[in-house]
Enzyme design. Structure first.
Site, PDB file in Angstrom:
ATOM      1  CE  LYS A 195      -2.545  -8.544  -1.438  1.00 11.14           C
ATOM      2  NZ  LYS A 195      -2.424  -8.929  -2.700  1.00 11.14           N
TER       3      LYS A 195
HETATM    4  N1  GLU Z   1      -5.397 -10.043  -4.925  1.00 14.50           N
HETATM    5  C1  GLU Z   1      -5.074 -10.166  -6.395  1.00 14.50           C
HETATM    6  C2  GLU Z   1      -3.398 -10.228  -6.469  1.00 14.50           C
HETATM    7  O1  GLU Z   1      -2.707 -10.345  -5.599  1.00 14.50           O
HETATM    8  C3  GLU Z   1      -5.658  -9.485  -7.189  1.00 14.50           C
HETATM    9  C4  GLU Z   1      -5.604  -7.966  -6.846  1.00 14.50           C
HETATM   10  C5  GLU Z   1      -6.748  -7.207  -7.894  1.00 14.50           C
HETATM   11  O2  GLU Z   1      -7.275  -7.619  -8.505  1.00 14.50           O
HETATM   12  O3  GLU Z   1      -6.364  -5.963  -7.592  1.00 14.50           O
HETATM   13  O4  GLU Z   1      -2.873  -9.930  -7.452  1.00 14.50           O
END
Ligand code: GLU
Length: 413
Positions: free
Chosen positions: A106
């Site tokens: 993240k």
């Molecule tokens: N930000 C989204 C999540 O928390 C998508 C992450 C992604 O598609 O890699 O799942």
């Protein structure tokens, strides 16, 4: 009343609970909890007026036992290293739960983007991406949109990476369709949420036709979830976003509400419903309460106000673990984030596969595959929860942690 919730502590508590139930070895537990790598970067921005402002940016890579790190990048003034650590770990469990070949990562920048122009955000995004370039790559770590980032930001990221390494669409997911994004990706998290509501209704014998729903957070995820739930026959009676909430006891025209929100980026002024506060919305007596915005909105101070039958966690960490346990004891089931909102990263995976194959799938094919992944994961969680008489949250973590632990041990240290 809002309280500052420590999402990292919540995340570790949750891990410990499930690891205990799995009987994991202490050293393995420690290793699985620790992020593999943390990068903190300074992101300077030359503003439109010529002055320079500095921001902090992060990329945390939690675990890649099952595949490259994967997860979004958010722009929010509350972003800090602890929050990004907890969100990176959630991605590890989420990708394992829906059984896609990724680990968890993240990132984020501590900024309130609403005060900056489009050009400023472009410069900031490009500079941030250059800052994290040494640790990302289509087989290393693949970012995606999250809170306050979108397909346009992914386009700038892809372009910036391409300038350094050559055209590489698989470096990010959630891109615009014209640049190799997947059909169905924009709606995927909301669609996955609606599928989760449908499966929950079927497991617990709730008739979806006329079932009442309140959605806190009518952004990308919440608005698509509301639209699909309306199509399934549910009655959306309340919705909110950062500008305020609306209550419509007879049920919104969900398509009109969705179209208005899509166009105006808010629900205020849509011509339906009466004003309602966030606290009032969370306390409504509905079948399905869907927190779809930020973390920590259901906590020890307001858990006693919650009167819904089910909390469907479309946001990441909207319920603190103690509040979640308390709801479970009261017979209110919480369908956890790592299951509910996994549709987004699942279609991100499909996007990445299409990019690597240099081949576009039809939207039906994407949606069918998403449906299969979501239903399978839901059933695995529901049956473990029934078998062990534990909450859906603990069951989801057990399935996910077990998969990551197996991969970790198979690879060896
Ligand atoms: N930000 C989204 C999540 O928390 C998508 C992450 C992604 O598609 O890699 O799942």
């Amino acid at each position: 009343m809002s309280v500052k919730v420590n999402n990292l502590k919540s995340c570790i508590d949750q891990f410990d609970r499930a690891a205990e139930l799995l009987g994991l070895d202490e050293n393995l537990k420690t290793s699985l909890k620790m992020p593999d790598r943390e990068l903190s970067v300074e992101v300077p921005l030359r503003k439109d007026d010529g002055t320079i402002e500095s921001f902090q940016g992060f990329r945390v890579q939690h675990n890649n036992s099952r595949g490259p790190f994967k997860g979004g990048i958010r722009y929010h003034h509350e972003v800090d290293l602890d929050e990004v650590r907890s969100l990176a770990a959630l991605m590890t469990w989420k990708t394992a739960l829906v059984d896609i070949p990724y680990g968890g990562g993240k990132g984020g920048i501590a900024i309130d983007p609403s005060g900056y122009s489009e050009r400023e955000l472009e410069r900031l995004s490009r500079r941030f991406f250059r800052g994290i370039d040494p640790v990302i790559g289509p087989n290393k770590d693949i970012p995606a949109p999250d809170v306050n980032t979108n397909a346009q930001v992914m386009a700038w990221f892809m372009d910036e990476y391409g300038q350094l390494h050559g055209h590489t669409p698989g470096i990010v997911t959630g891109k615009p369709i014209d640049l190799g994004g997947s059909l169905g990706r924009e709606a995927a998290t909301g669609k996955g949420t609606a599928i989760t509501v449908r499966e929950t209704a079927s497991k617990f014998g709730v008739d979806l036709e006329g079932a009442t729903v309140a959605i806190q957070g009518f952004g990308n995820v919440g608005s698509y979830a509301g639209k699909f739930l309306g199509e399934m026959g549910c009655k959306l009676i309340a919705a909110s976003d950062v500008h305020g909430g609306l209550h419509e006891p007879d049920g919104f025209d969900t398509k009109a509400l969705f179209d208005y929100a899509y166009e105006n980026r808010m629900i205020k002024g849509c011509g339906q419903g009466k004003a309602i506060t966030n606290e009032e919305l969370l306390a409504l007596k509905v079948d399905f309460l869907i927190p779809a915005a930020l973390g920590g909105v259901i906590h020890k101070m307001n858990v006693n106000d919650i009167k819904c039958k089910f909390v469907i966690e479309a946001a990441n960490s909207p319920t603190t673990p103690p509040a979640s346990e308390e709801l479970f004891q009261k017979g209110i089931h919480v369908v956890p984030d790592i299951l509910t909102n996994a549709g987004g990263v699942t279609v991100s995976y499909f996007e990445w596969v299409q990019n690597l194959q240099q081949f576009r799938w039809e939207e039906d094919e994407v949606n069918e595959k998403l449906e299969r992944k979501m239903v399978k994961a839901f059933q695995e969680v529901a049956s473990l929860s029934d078998e062990k008489k534990i909450s859906l949250r603990s069951a989801a973590y057990m399935v996910a942690i077990d998969r990551v632990a197996q991969a970790f041990l198979l690879r060896g240290v």
